[in-house]
Write a protein that holds these residues in place. Structure first.
Motif, PDB file in Angstrom:
ATOM      1  N   GLN A 219       0.846  -1.185   0.000  1.00  0.00           N
ATOM      2  CA  GLN A 219       0.000   0.000   0.000  1.00  0.00           C
ATOM      3  C   GLN A 219       0.878   1.231   0.000  1.00  0.00           C
ATOM      4  O   GLN A 219       1.729   1.399   0.876  1.00  0.00           O
ATOM      5  CB  GLN A 219      -0.912  -0.005   1.227  1.00  0.00           C
ATOM      6  CG  GLN A 219      -1.819   1.200   1.310  1.00  0.00           C
ATOM      7  CD  GLN A 219      -2.752   1.105   2.490  1.00  0.00           C
ATOM      8  OE1 GLN A 219      -3.320   0.058   2.768  1.00  0.00           O
ATOM      9  NE2 GLN A 219      -2.934   2.213   3.189  1.00  0.00           N
ATOM     10  N   ALA A 220       0.679   2.092  -0.979  1.00  0.00           N
ATOM     11  CA  ALA A 220       1.385   3.364  -1.011  1.00  0.00           C
ATOM     12  C   ALA A 220       0.765   4.291   0.020  1.00  0.00           C
ATOM     13  O   ALA A 220      -0.452   4.312   0.198  1.00  0.00           O
ATOM     14  CB  ALA A 220       1.300   3.976  -2.400  1.00  0.00           C
TER      15      ALA A 220
ATOM     16  N   GLU B 133       1.306   8.369   1.918  1.00  0.00           N
ATOM     17  CA  GLU B 133       1.954   9.670   1.858  1.00  0.00           C
ATOM     18  C   GLU B 133       2.536   9.956   3.233  1.00  0.00           C
ATOM     19  O   GLU B 133       1.819   9.970   4.224  1.00  0.00           O
ATOM     20  CB  GLU B 133       0.919  10.736   1.481  1.00  0.00           C
ATOM     21  CG  GLU B 133       1.467  12.120   1.407  1.00  0.00           C
ATOM     22  CD  GLU B 133       0.377  13.121   1.070  1.00  0.00           C
ATOM     23  OE1 GLU B 133       0.098  13.978   1.923  1.00  0.00           O
ATOM     24  OE2 GLU B 133      -0.187  13.024  -0.031  1.00  0.00           O
TER      25      GLU B 133
ATOM     26  N   ARG C  78       4.998  12.533   5.619  1.00  0.00           N
ATOM     27  CA  ARG C  78       5.536  13.883   5.697  1.00  0.00           C
ATOM     28  C   ARG C  78       6.738  13.841   6.628  1.00  0.00           C
ATOM     29  O   ARG C  78       6.616  13.522   7.796  1.00  0.00           O
ATOM     30  CB  ARG C  78       4.492  14.855   6.211  1.00  0.00           C
ATOM     31  CG  ARG C  78       4.995  16.287   6.186  1.00  0.00           C
ATOM     32  CD  ARG C  78       3.895  17.298   6.305  1.00  0.00           C
ATOM     33  NE  ARG C  78       2.830  17.171   5.348  1.00  0.00           N
ATOM     34  CZ  ARG C  78       2.852  17.622   4.098  1.00  0.00           C
ATOM     35  NH1 ARG C  78       3.923  18.195   3.633  1.00  0.00           N
ATOM     36  NH2 ARG C  78       1.795  17.485   3.324  1.00  0.00           N
TER      37      ARG C  78
ATOM     38  N   SER D 194       5.593  16.219   1.008  1.00  0.00           N
ATOM     39  CA  SER D 194       5.288  14.817   1.261  1.00  0.00           C
ATOM     40  C   SER D 194       6.267  13.945   0.490  1.00  0.00           C
ATOM     41  O   SER D 194       6.752  14.316  -0.576  1.00  0.00           O
ATOM     42  CB  SER D 194       3.868  14.490   0.814  1.00  0.00           C
ATOM     43  OG  SER D 194       2.957  15.201   1.596  1.00  0.00           O
ATOM     44  N   ILE D 195       6.552  12.792   1.064  1.00  0.00           N
ATOM     45  CA  ILE D 195       7.410  11.826   0.394  1.00  0.00           C
ATOM     46  C   ILE D 195       6.631  10.530   0.234  1.00  0.00           C
ATOM     47  O   ILE D 195       5.830  10.172   1.092  1.00  0.00           O
ATOM     48  CB  ILE D 195       8.727  11.584   1.174  1.00  0.00           C
ATOM     49  CG1 ILE D 195       8.438  11.128   2.599  1.00  0.00           C
ATOM     50  CG2 ILE D 195       9.601  12.825   1.165  1.00  0.00           C
ATOM     51  CD1 ILE D 195       9.667  10.712   3.377  1.00  0.00           C
ATOM     52  N   PRO D 196       6.841   9.837  -0.867  1.00  0.00           N
ATOM     53  CA  PRO D 196       6.145   8.567  -1.039  1.00  0.00           C
ATOM     54  C   PRO D 196       6.772   7.496  -0.155  1.00  0.00           C
ATOM     55  O   PRO D 196       7.975   7.512   0.103  1.00  0.00           O
ATOM     56  CB  PRO D 196       6.359   8.251  -2.519  1.00  0.00           C
ATOM     57  CG  PRO D 196       7.634   8.936  -2.865  1.00  0.00           C
ATOM     58  CD  PRO D 196       7.696  10.173  -1.999  1.00  0.00           C
ATOM     59  N   ALA D 197       5.968   6.613   0.302  1.00  0.00           N
ATOM     60  CA  ALA D 197       6.441   5.457   1.073  1.00  0.00           C
ATOM     61  C   ALA D 197       5.532   4.288   0.737  1.00  0.00           C
ATOM     62  O   ALA D 197       4.404   4.483   0.276  1.00  0.00           O
ATOM     63  CB  ALA D 197       6.418   5.749   2.567  1.00  0.00           C
ATOM     64  N   THR D 198       6.016   3.089   0.957  1.00  0.00           N
ATOM     65  CA  THR D 198       5.221   1.898   0.692  1.00  0.00           C
ATOM     66  C   THR D 198       5.232   1.002   1.914  1.00  0.00           C
ATOM     67  O   THR D 198       6.294   0.697   2.452  1.00  0.00           O
ATOM     68  CB  THR D 198       5.781   1.117  -0.520  1.00  0.00           C
ATOM     69  OG1 THR D 198       5.802   1.974  -1.655  1.00  0.00           O
ATOM     70  CG2 THR D 198       4.923  -0.099  -0.820  1.00  0.00           C
TER      71      THR D 198
ATOM     72  N   PHE E 289      11.169   3.591   1.586  1.00  0.00           N
ATOM     73  CA  PHE E 289      11.240   4.947   1.069  1.00  0.00           C
ATOM     74  C   PHE E 289      12.149   4.934  -0.152  1.00  0.00           C
ATOM     75  O   PHE E 289      13.230   4.340  -0.109  1.00  0.00           O
ATOM     76  CB  PHE E 289      11.804   5.897   2.132  1.00  0.00           C
ATOM     77  CG  PHE E 289      10.978   5.948   3.383  1.00  0.00           C
ATOM     78  CD1 PHE E 289       9.920   6.829   3.504  1.00  0.00           C
ATOM     79  CD2 PHE E 289      11.259   5.095   4.446  1.00  0.00           C
ATOM     80  CE1 PHE E 289       9.162   6.866   4.666  1.00  0.00           C
ATOM     81  CE2 PHE E 289      10.503   5.126   5.610  1.00  0.00           C
ATOM     82  CZ  PHE E 289       9.450   6.014   5.721  1.00  0.00           C
TER      83      PHE E 289
ATOM     84  N   ALA F 187      13.970  10.288  -1.572  1.00  0.00           N
ATOM     85  CA  ALA F 187      13.435  10.746  -0.293  1.00  0.00           C
ATOM     86  C   ALA F 187      14.412  10.557   0.856  1.00  0.00           C
ATOM     87  O   ALA F 187      14.111  10.912   1.989  1.00  0.00           O
ATOM     88  CB  ALA F 187      12.132  10.012   0.013  1.00  0.00           C
TER      89      ALA F 187
ATOM     90  N   GLU G  92      -4.818   5.734   6.775  1.00  0.00           N
ATOM     91  CA  GLU G  92      -4.070   4.903   5.834  1.00  0.00           C
ATOM     92  C   GLU G  92      -3.452   3.706   6.551  1.00  0.00           C
ATOM     93  O   GLU G  92      -3.445   2.598   6.030  1.00  0.00           O
ATOM     94  CB  GLU G  92      -2.990   5.721   5.137  1.00  0.00           C
ATOM     95  CG  GLU G  92      -3.516   6.776   4.194  1.00  0.00           C
ATOM     96  CD  GLU G  92      -2.411   7.526   3.483  1.00  0.00           C
ATOM     97  OE1 GLU G  92      -1.270   7.029   3.405  1.00  0.00           O
ATOM     98  OE2 GLU G  92      -2.688   8.630   2.984  1.00  0.00           O
TER      99      GLU G  92
END
Length: 138
Positions: free
Chosen positions: A7-8, A10, A12, A22-26, A41, A45, A103
């Motif tokens: 799941q992706a 967001e 911070r 914001s940086i993407p993370a999974t 990450f 990022a 999330e």
């Protein structure tokens, strides 16, 4: 049925700058490793410019969305109404990120559907894992 959930989210990054983007993370959960959650990450990022992945207990994440949890390298705690703070401690420094609690709850729910809490032991391959550990012992 797949044994992996990704799941992706967001995140911070909390830093000295007033408003970090914001940086993407999974988030990743694999039923073959039922006690663990992974949060990764991407290289852009991170300070080192390389992909970073943290592995920690699913129970830690589940507890941390409601109350302070963790004493080691990963700590999780609620922050305000709709955020959860994740702290990642390493010899190089500490990274602190905020993630929307909704999330995280959605991810934890999906993981619980795959492997209900308290049933993790039923998804372990103890014989296979032991054979792998002892493979080079002789």
């Amino acid at each position: 049925m797949s044994t992996v959930i990704e799941q992706a989210v967001e995140a911070r990054l909390i830093a000295s700058a007033p408003r970090m983007p914001s940086i993407p993370a999974t988030l990743r959960y694999d039923a073959r490793d039922p006690y663990a959650v992974r949060m990764s990450f991407p290289a852009p990022a991170t300070l080192e410019g390389v992909d970073v992945c943290w592995t920690f207990a699913r129970d830690l994440l589940a507890a941390g969305v409601d109350q302070w949890a963790g004493e080691g390298d990963v700590r999780v705690r609620p922050y305000g109404y709709d955020r959860t703070v994740l702290e990642f401690h390493a010899p190089e420094g500490t990274a602190i990120v905020h993630v929307r609690t909704g999330e995280l709850r959605r991810f934890l729910h999906r993981a619980a559907v795959l492997v209900p809490a308290g049933h993790e032991h039923l998804h372990l391959d103890m014989d296979g894992d032991l054979a792998e550990l002892l493979r080079d012992a002789c």
